[in-house]
Design an enzyme around this catalytic site. Structure first.
Site, PDB file in Angstrom:
ATOM      1  N   ASP A 141       8.953  30.431 -28.826  1.00 18.57           N
ATOM      2  CA  ASP A 141       9.963  31.416 -29.245  1.00 18.57           C
ATOM      3  C   ASP A 141      11.041  31.558 -28.176  1.00 18.57           C
ATOM      4  O   ASP A 141      11.466  32.672 -27.857  1.00 18.57           O
ATOM      5  CB  ASP A 141       9.279  32.766 -29.490  1.00 18.57           C
ATOM      6  N   LYS A 144      16.001  27.282 -28.855  1.00 18.93           N
ATOM      7  CA  LYS A 144      15.650  26.371 -29.965  1.00 18.93           C
ATOM      8  C   LYS A 144      15.767  24.916 -29.545  1.00 18.93           C
ATOM      9  O   LYS A 144      14.995  24.085 -29.979  1.00 18.93           O
ATOM     10  CB  LYS A 144      16.544  26.635 -31.187  1.00 18.93           C
ATOM     11  N   ASP A 169       8.668  30.141 -33.875  1.00 22.83           N
ATOM     12  CA  ASP A 169       9.522  31.112 -34.539  1.00 22.83           C
ATOM     13  C   ASP A 169      10.886  30.473 -34.813  1.00 22.83           C
ATOM     14  O   ASP A 169      11.263  29.492 -34.202  1.00 22.83           O
ATOM     15  CB  ASP A 169       9.702  32.350 -33.648  1.00 22.83           C
ATOM     16  N   ASN A 170      11.631  31.057 -35.758  1.00 23.85           N
ATOM     17  CA  ASN A 170      13.045  30.721 -35.999  1.00 23.85           C
ATOM     18  C   ASN A 170      13.324  29.297 -36.430  1.00 23.85           C
ATOM     19  O   ASN A 170      14.378  28.745 -36.083  1.00 23.85           O
ATOM     20  CB  ASN A 170      13.877  31.022 -34.738  1.00 23.85           C
ATOM     21  N   GLU A 199      13.972  38.943 -37.768  1.00 26.84           N
ATOM     22  CA  GLU A 199      13.466  40.284 -37.458  1.00 26.84           C
ATOM     23  C   GLU A 199      14.514  41.357 -37.786  1.00 26.84           C
ATOM     24  O   GLU A 199      15.692  41.174 -37.532  1.00 26.84           O
ATOM     25  CB  GLU A 199      13.081  40.368 -35.961  1.00 26.84           C
TER      26      GLU A 199
HETATM   27  O1  LIG Z   1      17.452  33.079 -28.919  1.00 29.70           O
HETATM   28  C1  LIG Z   1      16.416  33.425 -29.513  1.00 29.70           C
HETATM   29  N1  LIG Z   1      15.220  33.217 -28.907  1.00 29.70           N
HETATM   30  C2  LIG Z   1      14.044  33.568 -29.513  1.00 29.70           C
HETATM   31  N2  LIG Z   1      13.983  34.161 -30.706  1.00 29.70           N
HETATM   32  C3  LIG Z   1      15.166  34.430 -31.355  1.00 29.70           C
HETATM   33  C4  LIG Z   1      15.116  35.079 -32.598  1.00 29.70           C
HETATM   34  O2  LIG Z   1      13.890  35.420 -33.103  1.00 29.70           O
HETATM   35  C5  LIG Z   1      16.298  35.371 -33.288  1.00 29.70           C
HETATM   36  F1  LIG Z   1      16.196  36.020 -34.454  1.00 29.70           F
HETATM   37  C6  LIG Z   1      17.555  35.020 -32.754  1.00 29.70           C
HETATM   38  C7  LIG Z   1      18.806  35.343 -33.477  1.00 29.70           C
HETATM   39  C8  LIG Z   1      20.001  35.467 -32.775  1.00 29.70           C
HETATM   40  C9  LIG Z   1      21.177  35.791 -33.444  1.00 29.70           C
HETATM   41  C10 LIG Z   1      21.159  35.995 -34.827  1.00 29.70           C
HETATM   42  F2  LIG Z   1      22.291  36.335 -35.446  1.00 29.70           F
HETATM   43  C11 LIG Z   1      19.979  35.864 -35.518  1.00 29.70           C
HETATM   44  C12 LIG Z   1      18.813  35.544 -34.856  1.00 29.70           C
HETATM   45  C13 LIG Z   1      17.610  34.376 -31.508  1.00 29.70           C
HETATM   46  C14 LIG Z   1      16.419  34.082 -30.807  1.00 29.70           C
HETATM   47 MG   LIG Z   2      12.355  34.380 -32.189  1.00 32.25          MG
END
Ligand SMILES: O=c1[nH]cnc2c(O)c(F)c(-c3ccc(F)cc3)cc12
Ligand SMILES: [Mg+2]
Length: 215
Positions: A141, A144, A169-170, A199
């Site tokens: 997590d 990416k 995740d993601n 989230e």
């Molecule tokens: O950088 C990240 N590291 C780990 N987890 C993330 C995440 O769960 C996100 F939703 C997002 C995220 C960032 C901007 C958005 F508009 C939506 C999701 C980023 C990260």
């Molecule tokens: Mg995440």
């Protein structure tokens, strides 16, 4: 120095949650980040998927890549069986500086070790410096664009065994297309996708489980 969002989350937890109660800390981080300020914790919806996969795995040695404020480390540590441990890697010092007191407030500091630094330097040191033999569960997590290289590094360092579970995740948003391509086509993993949402939002996202088939 102005307070950061992460410091405001910590302060809200310290002033409102029950000290020593990881469930209360998790609930209060979710409350703050859904009602006051969005933050990139795995959150309650994907957190339930994390809980389910974690319980199915029943891991002894857990590795997390990307600590942030400690939400998922606390979420997993509350489910860890006696004698088990969780090592979590955080590259950004200002995040580690919040995660440490957050983990201590939750009372799980004896099960959780925060390793500050880059995953590419810490992963190769896990066996020698942190006495890790192999990892049963890895929650990915962090950035990416490091998902694939860190997965290959875990393989190369002999840290995965047959049945080791990676949960990322993601994989839809922000997205990790090269990771999905790798774990689904390398022949080394059995993969399962868990559709969900970003989230505290209705944006589509997903988690991917990749079970290592052994060398
Ligand atoms: O950088 C990240 N590291 C780990 N987890 C993330 C995440 O769960 C996100 F939703 C997002 C995220 C960032 C901007 C958005 F508009 C939506 C999701 C980023 C990260
Ligand atoms: Mg995440």
């Amino acid at each position: 120095m102005a307070q950061s969002k992460e410091q405001r989350i910590l302060e809200f937890v310290q002033e409102n949650a029950v000290k020593g109660d990881p469930q209360s800390v998790v609930e209060h981080i979710d409350k703050y980040c859904s009602q006051k300020e969005w933050a990139m914790n795995v959150g309650d919806e994907k957190g339930l998927i994390l809980d389910k996969v974690f319980k199915e795995t029943n891991p002894t040695t857990v590795l997390e890549l990307g600590t942030y404020c400690g939400y998922s480390a606390i979420r997993m540590a509350r489910l860890l069986k006696k004698g088990s441990r969780l090592l979590t890697v955080e590259m950004q010092p200002e995040h580690a500086a919040v995660a440490k007191p957050m983990i201590e407030f939750a009372g799980v500091q004896d099960k959780v070790q925060i390793l500050e630094g880059a995953t590419e330097t810490i992963i190769p040191s896990l066996k020698t410096k942190y006495e890790v033999d192999q990892v049963d569960f890895v929650f990915i997590d962090h950035f990416k664009n490091f998902y694939t290289s860190d997965t290959k590094l875990l393989e190369k360092c002999g840290l995965l065994k047959k049945g080791s579970v990676l949960l990322a995740d993601n994989v839809v948003y922000p997205g990790a297309p090269d990771f999905l391509e790798y774990v689904r086509t390398s022949g080394h993993y059995d993969c399962t996708n868990y559709p969900s949402h970003v989230e505290y939002s209705d944006k589509l996202d997903a988690m991917e489980k990749a079970v290592f088939k052994g060398n």
